[in-house]
Design a protein around this motif. Structure first.
Motif, PDB file in Angstrom:
ATOM      1  N   ILE A 152      -7.389   8.701  -3.381  1.00  0.00           N
ATOM      2  CA  ILE A 152      -6.445   7.692  -2.881  1.00  0.00           C
ATOM      3  C   ILE A 152      -7.190   6.430  -2.462  1.00  0.00           C
TER       4      ILE A 152
ATOM      5  N   LEU B 191      -6.499   2.855  -4.250  1.00  0.00           N
ATOM      6  CA  LEU B 191      -5.805   1.830  -3.475  1.00  0.00           C
ATOM      7  C   LEU B 191      -6.722   0.730  -2.956  1.00  0.00           C
TER       8      LEU B 191
ATOM      9  N   LYS C 124       0.824  -1.204   0.000  1.00  0.00           N
ATOM     10  CA  LYS C 124       0.000   0.000   0.000  1.00  0.00           C
ATOM     11  C   LYS C 124       0.862   1.260   0.000  1.00  0.00           C
ATOM     12  N   GLU C 125       1.985   1.255   0.727  1.00  0.00           N
ATOM     13  CA  GLU C 125       2.887   2.413   0.722  1.00  0.00           C
ATOM     14  C   GLU C 125       3.442   2.641  -0.672  1.00  0.00           C
TER      15      GLU C 125
ATOM     16  N   HIS D  84      -1.276   5.571   6.393  1.00  0.00           N
ATOM     17  CA  HIS D  84      -0.299   5.187   5.373  1.00  0.00           C
ATOM     18  C   HIS D  84       0.580   6.380   4.968  1.00  0.00           C
TER      19      HIS D  84
ATOM     20  N   LEU E 123       0.717   4.015  -2.929  1.00  0.00           N
ATOM     21  CA  LEU E 123       0.443   5.403  -2.580  1.00  0.00           C
ATOM     22  C   LEU E 123       1.503   6.321  -3.181  1.00  0.00           C
TER      23      LEU E 123
ATOM     24  N   VAL F 177      -6.009   6.381   5.080  1.00  0.00           N
ATOM     25  CA  VAL F 177      -5.068   7.132   4.239  1.00  0.00           C
ATOM     26  C   VAL F 177      -4.050   7.853   5.115  1.00  0.00           C
TER      27      VAL F 177
ATOM     28  N   LYS G 222      -7.987  12.554  -0.563  1.00  0.00           N
ATOM     29  CA  LYS G 222      -8.116  11.297   0.178  1.00  0.00           C
ATOM     30  C   LYS G 222      -9.115  10.375  -0.516  1.00  0.00           C
TER      31      LYS G 222
END
Length: 227
Positions: free
Chosen positions: A175, A179, A154-155, A194, A158, A191, A172
């Motif tokens: 995102i 994701l 996920k990082e 992360h 992002l 969000v 957000k």
């Protein structure tokens, strides 16, 4: 990178999705044309893998509808027979590539990498760069100079999103859609967590790139010279 696969052969679709996920792609599966069009129109996908022969709505019709509605997401068409007519019809309808079934997953992975390189100048052999950082979304490695760190999936996704939206504020909501998918129950605090974890890892690298918060709007990637 987030993918949509529209394929009515469930066993095959699930097997391919497992391979894609092992290569750090996020994959949503749908098994009929109507759902495929609905998901595709969301605009949250980086690439769509689309079978031609589908129940409820065929792949060519889906493709035409996506393009008519301004969805420019790259599309790889899957053809059952590999016939020239199917390939020509698909490319003329707006497809970016095609694969004849049965196909080897290594070939699909190569096509996905090629489409990724074609659709952003930031990608060089799969590596995304911004300022003094380099991100490999397939190995989840982030580098700055001689230092490197491992990111979670996920990082990495992002940071990939922020790099690709260079200079643009990413909300957000956007995102979450990219994701986790547009039908997720993930909330804003997911969000924020992360973002915080990613900032810490970037700080450990002493890089000149940081994530700037625009209050009430979202996040944007900046370099120290941007101020």
């Amino acid at each position: 990178m987030r993918l949509l696969m529209v394929e009515d052969e469930k066993y095959m679709a699930e097997a391919v999705a497992q391979v894609l996920k092992k290569n750090n792609y996020s994959v949503d599966l749908v098994y009929n044309g109507e759902d495929g069009l609905d998901y595709g129109l969301s605009g949250i996908y980086d690439i769509i893998i689309l079978d031609i022969m589908l129940p409820k709505m065929d792949g060519i019709t889906i493709l035409k509808e996506l393009r008519k509605n301004g969805i420019e997401t790259p599309v790889i068409l899957l053809t059952a027979r590999g016939e020239i007519e199917d390939k020509v019809r698909g490319l003329d309808s707006g497809a970016d590539d095609y694969l004849a079934k049965p196909f080897h997953t290594d070939e699909l992975l190569a096509r996905l990498r090629a489409l990724g390189r074609r659709n952003t100048e930031l990608i060089n052999d799969g590596i995304l760069t911004y300022g003094d950082i380099k991100l490999n979304p397939h190995t989840l490695q982030l580098e700055c100079g001689s230092k490197e760190t491992a990111l979670t999936l996920k990082e990495s996704q992002l940071l990939e999103l922020l790099i690709k939206r260079k200079g643009m504020i990413v909300s957000k909501e956007n995102i979450i859609e990219k994701l986790w998918g547009y039908d997720t129950d993930a909330e804003d605090n997911r969000v924020e967590i992360h973002i915080s974890l990613l900032r810490k890892k970037m700080a450990q690298l002493d890089c000149g790139v940081y994530i700037h918060t625009v209050r009430g709007a979202g996040y944007v990637l900046k370099t120290e010279k941007d101020g």
